[in-house]
Design a protein around this motif. Structure first.
Motif, PDB file in Angstrom:
ATOM      1  N   VAL A   1       0.884  -1.175   0.030  1.00 31.67           N
ATOM      2  CA  VAL A   1      -0.043  -0.112  -0.034  1.00 31.67           C
ATOM      3  C   VAL A   1       0.906   1.286   0.021  1.00 31.67           C
ATOM      4  CG1 VAL A   1      -1.805   1.400   1.320  1.00 31.67           C
ATOM      5  CG2 VAL A   1      -1.892  -1.123   1.014  1.00 31.67           C
ATOM      6  N   THR A   2       1.959   1.210   0.712  1.00 33.44           N
ATOM      7  CA  THR A   2       2.841   2.511   0.806  1.00 33.44           C
ATOM      8  C   THR A   2       3.387   2.571  -0.672  1.00 33.44           C
ATOM      9  OG1 THR A   2       3.690   1.753   3.108  1.00 33.44           O
ATOM     10  CG2 THR A   2       5.048   3.261   1.818  1.00 33.44           C
ATOM     11  N   VAL A   3       3.611   1.332  -1.500  1.00 31.09           N
ATOM     12  CA  VAL A   3       4.311   1.539  -2.760  1.00 31.09           C
ATOM     13  C   VAL A   3       3.204   2.266  -3.715  1.00 31.09           C
ATOM     14  CG1 VAL A   3       4.869   0.259  -4.753  1.00 31.09           C
ATOM     15  CG2 VAL A   3       5.908  -0.220  -2.742  1.00 31.09           C
ATOM     16  N   VAL A   4       2.032   1.911  -3.578  1.00 30.60           N
ATOM     17  CA  VAL A   4       0.660   2.525  -4.352  1.00 30.60           C
ATOM     18  C   VAL A   4       0.801   4.080  -3.990  1.00 30.60           C
ATOM     19  CG1 VAL A   4      -1.420   2.543  -4.749  1.00 30.60           C
ATOM     20  CG2 VAL A   4      -0.075   0.345  -4.395  1.00 30.60           C
TER      21      VAL A   4
ATOM     22  N   VAL B   1       2.831  10.062  -6.174  1.00 30.17           N
ATOM     23  CA  VAL B   1       3.582  11.500  -5.917  1.00 30.17           C
ATOM     24  C   VAL B   1       4.443  11.465  -7.103  1.00 30.17           C
ATOM     25  CG1 VAL B   1       5.246  12.727  -4.505  1.00 30.17           C
ATOM     26  CG2 VAL B   1       3.527  11.015  -3.253  1.00 30.17           C
ATOM     27  N   ALA B   2       4.258  12.526  -7.824  1.00 27.60           N
ATOM     28  CA  ALA B   2       5.096  12.645  -9.221  1.00 27.60           C
ATOM     29  C   ALA B   2       6.561  12.648  -9.108  1.00 27.60           C
ATOM     30  CB  ALA B   2       4.506  14.050 -10.030  1.00 27.60           C
ATOM     31  N   SER B   3       7.046  13.337  -7.960  1.00 29.24           N
ATOM     32  CA  SER B   3       8.494  13.504  -7.604  1.00 29.24           C
ATOM     33  C   SER B   3       9.032  12.151  -7.660  1.00 29.24           C
ATOM     34  CB  SER B   3       8.852  14.748  -6.691  1.00 29.24           C
ATOM     35  OG  SER B   3       8.070  14.420  -5.644  1.00 29.24           O
ATOM     36  N   VAL B   4       8.217  11.396  -6.605  1.00 26.64           N
ATOM     37  CA  VAL B   4       8.974  10.245  -6.211  1.00 26.64           C
ATOM     38  C   VAL B   4       8.760   9.213  -7.440  1.00 26.64           C
ATOM     39  CG1 VAL B   4       8.514   8.150  -4.625  1.00 26.64           C
ATOM     40  CG2 VAL B   4       8.411  10.564  -3.657  1.00 26.64           C
ATOM     41  N   ALA B   5       7.787   9.264  -7.971  1.00 28.15           N
ATOM     42  CA  ALA B   5       7.365   8.221  -9.341  1.00 28.15           C
ATOM     43  C   ALA B   5       8.376   8.360 -10.329  1.00 28.15           C
ATOM     44  CB  ALA B   5       6.122   8.318  -9.993  1.00 28.15           C
ATOM     45  N   GLU B   6       8.894   9.923 -10.580  1.00 28.07           N
ATOM     46  CA  GLU B   6       9.982   9.947 -11.497  1.00 28.07           C
ATOM     47  C   GLU B   6      11.240   9.599 -11.354  1.00 28.07           C
ATOM     48  OE1 GLU B   6      11.595  14.122 -13.920  1.00 28.07           O
ATOM     49  OE2 GLU B   6       9.915  14.403 -12.420  1.00 28.07           O
ATOM     50  N   ARG B   7      11.780   9.515  -9.962  1.00 31.11           N
ATOM     51  CA  ARG B   7      12.854   9.081  -9.504  1.00 31.11           C
ATOM     52  C   ARG B   7      13.096   7.738  -9.446  1.00 31.11           C
ATOM     53  NH1 ARG B   7      16.452  12.147  -4.771  1.00 31.11           N
ATOM     54  NH2 ARG B   7      18.200  11.050  -5.050  1.00 31.11           N
ATOM     55  N   TYR B   8      12.131   7.102  -8.629  1.00 35.40           N
ATOM     56  CA  TYR B   8      12.094   5.853  -8.206  1.00 35.40           C
ATOM     57  C   TYR B   8      10.996   5.079  -8.926  1.00 35.40           C
ATOM     58  CZ  TYR B   8      14.547   7.737  -4.390  1.00 35.40           C
ATOM     59  OH  TYR B   8      15.619   8.584  -3.699  1.00 35.40           O
ATOM     60  N   GLY B   9      10.664   5.360 -10.153  1.00 37.53           N
ATOM     61  CA  GLY B   9       9.569   4.571 -10.981  1.00 37.53           C
ATOM     62  C   GLY B   9       9.777   3.216 -11.063  1.00 37.53           C
ATOM     63  N   THR B  10      11.150   2.791 -11.589  1.00 38.50           N
ATOM     64  CA  THR B  10      11.332   1.326 -11.998  1.00 38.50           C
ATOM     65  C   THR B  10      11.370   0.809 -10.887  1.00 38.50           C
ATOM     66  OG1 THR B  10      12.870   2.298 -13.615  1.00 38.50           O
ATOM     67  CG2 THR B  10      13.370   0.122 -13.117  1.00 38.50           C
ATOM     68  N   TRP B  11      11.637   0.839  -9.589  1.00 40.27           N
ATOM     69  CA  TRP B  11      11.824   0.290  -8.410  1.00 40.27           C
ATOM     70  C   TRP B  11      10.399   0.178  -7.897  1.00 40.27           C
ATOM     71  CZ3 TRP B  11      15.764  -2.422  -6.356  1.00 40.27           C
ATOM     72  CH2 TRP B  11      17.093  -2.118  -6.912  1.00 40.27           C
ATOM     73  N   LEU B  12       9.509   1.131  -7.987  1.00 37.11           N
ATOM     74  CA  LEU B  12       7.912   0.880  -7.535  1.00 37.11           C
ATOM     75  C   LEU B  12       7.241   0.189  -8.269  1.00 37.11           C
ATOM     76  CD1 LEU B  12       7.486   4.781  -6.967  1.00 37.11           C
ATOM     77  CD2 LEU B  12       7.630   2.929  -5.393  1.00 37.11           C
ATOM     78  N   THR B  13       7.764   0.046  -9.700  1.00 36.11           N
ATOM     79  CA  THR B  13       6.973  -0.832 -10.633  1.00 36.11           C
ATOM     80  C   THR B  13       7.529  -2.483 -10.512  1.00 36.11           C
ATOM     81  OG1 THR B  13       6.810   0.772 -12.468  1.00 36.11           O
ATOM     82  CG2 THR B  13       6.594  -1.490 -13.144  1.00 36.11           C
ATOM     83  N   ALA B  14       8.714  -2.419 -10.154  1.00 32.63           N
ATOM     84  CA  ALA B  14       9.101  -3.888  -9.696  1.00 32.63           C
ATOM     85  C   ALA B  14       8.428  -4.283  -8.392  1.00 32.63           C
ATOM     86  CB  ALA B  14      10.701  -3.718  -9.518  1.00 32.63           C
TER      87      ALA B  14
END
Length: 302
Positions: A64-67, A72-85
């Motif tokens: 849920v924390t990942v979702v 958050v645009a700034s976090v998704a832009e920087r860590y998008g690959t990790w969040l997707t994984a």
């Protein structure tokens, strides 16, 4: 050890009661790997069951924390690959858990149609929708998929057994609460109509529905301030409604609290089973089976 009831049986813990209800409703396999998987997943009073529940709770909270972070645009832009994984990791994990639950039950369809079964399905479906439908943004907004993934937080309700007590209390007191809400709606409707007559359109009470809206916000002590009475009579009525609102808030709380007290004090049966004759309902403090007389193994407690 808890005090014994009049019949000599020791009341079950919420975890044991939940395990009993699951066994009766969905069916526990008698032997083999399915029984072992069932013990781990559905019997939270065992050591392995508790460890499984704690790990799954941690996975739910992290997912849920990942979702949330992915929104958050700034976090998704920087860590998008990790969040997707991580999203795919938890989706696969919850998928394995979902099918493991179904595979170890004698009546898997019943579980799939139950509240928790539907929640388990909603926890994994959105990610697969995005994979199977690359153009999903045309058919369904991505924000809806994120919203559905947040249903994972509801999976926690199957591991916090006090939710069961609260759910039973709400279900048992539904008629009282419904009658209470109907009374509140009548009061709101009548006083809203009175305020429409007293204040009138010139003071913002342009219609009866608008006046009812004001009555609801006043009765719940919210008071948005977009509509306020200007006359002395109107202010008097508003003051009475605010005071009445405090009393109204206390009524459903008392109803539910009383019902929860009844639920907790009601007599519970035990689910201890004899390993020899499979007789159920043995007392937790029993040393011998009351059906076949065989010595019972010590009751495992956390």
């Amino acid at each position: 050890m808890k005090a014994a009831t009049k019949s000599g049986a020791v009341p079950l813990t919420p975890q044991q009661l939940a395990a009993q209800e699951t066994q009766q409703k969905y069916g526990k396999p008698e032997r083999g790997w399915r029984e072992q998987v069932y013990t781990v997943i559905f019997e939270a009073e065992t050591r392995t069951g508790r460890a499984f529940d704690l790990l799954l709770i941690a996975a739910i909270l992290i997912s849920v924390t990942v979702v949330v972070l992915s929104s958050v645009a700034s976090v998704a832009e920087r860590y998008g690959t990790w969040l997707t994984a991580l999203e795919w990791f938890f989706t696969i994990l919850f998928t394995i858990e979902y099918f493991a639950r179904l595979s170890c039950l004698q009546h898997p369809v019943r579980y799939a149609k139950s509240f928790f079964g539907i929640i388990d399905l909603l926890a994994i479906v959105p990610t697969y929708i995005g994979l199977l439908l690359p153009g999903a943004h045309v058919l369904i907004d991505v924000r809806i998929l994120r919203l559905l993934r947040m249903f994972r937080i509801l999976k926690l309700t199957s591991y916090v057994h006090e939710y069961t007590v609260l759910g039973r209390a709400l279900l048992a007191s539904r008629r009282k609460i419904l009658i209470f809400l109907s009374f509140v709606m009548m009061v709101v409707f009548l006083l809203g109509t009175v305020m429409y007559v007293v204040e009138g359109p010139e003071n913002g009470y342009s219609s009866i529905p608008t006046s009812i809206y004001w009555a609801i916000s006043t009765m719940t002590t919210v008071g948005f301030g977009d509509i306020t009475p200007r006359t002395d009579i109107g202010r008097t009525i508003a003051s009475l409604m605010m005071l009445l609102g405090w009393g109204i808030l206390a009524v459903p709380t008392g109803i539910i609290s009383a019902e929860m007290t009844v639920q907790r004090s009601s007599k519970l049966v035990t689910t201890r089973t004899c390993p020899t004759c499979l007789k159920e309902g043995l007392d937790d403090d029993a040393s011998f089976c009351k059906n076949c007389g065989v010595a019972l193994p010590p009751l495992a407690r956390d």
